[in-house]
Design a protein around this motif. Sequence first.
Motif, PDB file in Angstrom:
ATOM      1  N   VAL A  19       0.870  -1.178   0.000  1.00 31.28           N
ATOM      2  CA  VAL A  19       0.000   0.000   0.000  1.00 31.28           C
ATOM      3  C   VAL A  19       0.904   1.225   0.000  1.00 31.28           C
ATOM      4  O   VAL A  19       2.090   1.140   0.336  1.00 31.28           O
ATOM      5  N   ALA A  20       0.347   2.359  -0.363  1.00 30.94           N
ATOM      6  CA  ALA A  20       1.146   3.584  -0.480  1.00 30.94           C
ATOM      7  C   ALA A  20       1.920   3.879   0.803  1.00 30.94           C
ATOM      8  O   ALA A  20       3.064   4.352   0.758  1.00 30.94           O
ATOM      9  N   GLU A  21       1.331   3.577   1.941  1.00 31.87           N
ATOM     10  CA  GLU A  21       1.994   3.852   3.219  1.00 31.87           C
ATOM     11  C   GLU A  21       3.266   3.031   3.421  1.00 31.87           C
ATOM     12  O   GLU A  21       4.065   3.333   4.318  1.00 31.87           O
ATOM     13  N   ASP A  22       3.484   2.001   2.607  1.00 37.67           N
ATOM     14  CA  ASP A  22       4.701   1.183   2.698  1.00 37.67           C
ATOM     15  C   ASP A  22       5.898   1.845   2.018  1.00 37.67           C
ATOM     16  O   ASP A  22       7.034   1.388   2.186  1.00 37.67           O
ATOM     17  N   ASN A  44       9.266   4.662  -5.021  1.00 41.73           N
ATOM     18  CA  ASN A  44       8.734   3.515  -4.282  1.00 41.73           C
ATOM     19  C   ASN A  44       7.263   3.723  -3.918  1.00 41.73           C
ATOM     20  O   ASN A  44       6.470   2.776  -3.963  1.00 41.73           O
ATOM     21  N   LEU A  45       6.891   4.938  -3.608  1.00 39.74           N
ATOM     22  CA  LEU A  45       5.495   5.253  -3.313  1.00 39.74           C
ATOM     23  C   LEU A  45       4.609   4.988  -4.536  1.00 39.74           C
ATOM     24  O   LEU A  45       3.553   4.358  -4.428  1.00 39.74           O
ATOM     25  N   ILE A  46       5.057   5.435  -5.711  1.00 34.51           N
ATOM     26  CA  ILE A  46       4.305   5.214  -6.955  1.00 34.51           C
ATOM     27  C   ILE A  46       4.209   3.718  -7.252  1.00 34.51           C
ATOM     28  O   ILE A  46       3.158   3.216  -7.657  1.00 34.51           O
ATOM     29  N   GLN A  47       5.304   2.990  -7.053  1.00 31.45           N
ATOM     30  CA  GLN A  47       5.257   1.544  -7.283  1.00 31.45           C
ATOM     31  C   GLN A  47       4.200   0.896  -6.392  1.00 31.45           C
ATOM     32  O   GLN A  47       3.423   0.054  -6.854  1.00 31.45           O
TER      33      GLN A  47
END
Length: 176
Positions: A19-22, A44-47
């Motif tokens: 999830v984006a929070e990761d 990494n957020l976009i991924q």
Amino acid sequence: MPQAQNMSHEKRPTLRKPVAEDGGAIWDLVRACKPLDENSMYCNLIQCDHFRDTCVVVELDGKILGWVSAYVMPSEPDTLFVWQVAVSPDARGMGLGTKMLGHILDRDVCEDVTRLQTTITRGNEASWSLFRRFCERRFGRFDSQPHFIRDDHFMGLHPTEYMVTIKLPGRMKKAA
């Protein structure tokens, strides 16, 4: 006998879609996994947000121990391209890399995938070992060719990246 009981109560890592929070924790993990190229935290957020269906994290007690970023190639829907595999130094030797790759390939989004590709530099022995082992376990065919050349693509600043292609025969029969 008490030892067997303790083993049955050991926590096992969970494999799940990110999830984006990761994004921040994944960024920290990758930075701890040399010689991996570090992307921006935003990448990494976009991924995690845009490619979550073809990425996976391994989590234990709220800590991310493993990460695979991948995507189905838009121009080749039978190909899963693995961008990056990271396993925490604390979790190496548990087979998490192989488990994460299999976890992604077993998802519905990869039902038409008959081959896996990634690029690896010559000196990244851990990645060569992981992908050869994965190929053997899936009874695949392994090939590697120079792809992004040091002087042609990286202005001499980065070693040549070899395109590894693993053809997955069991999946080819399923698609036929």
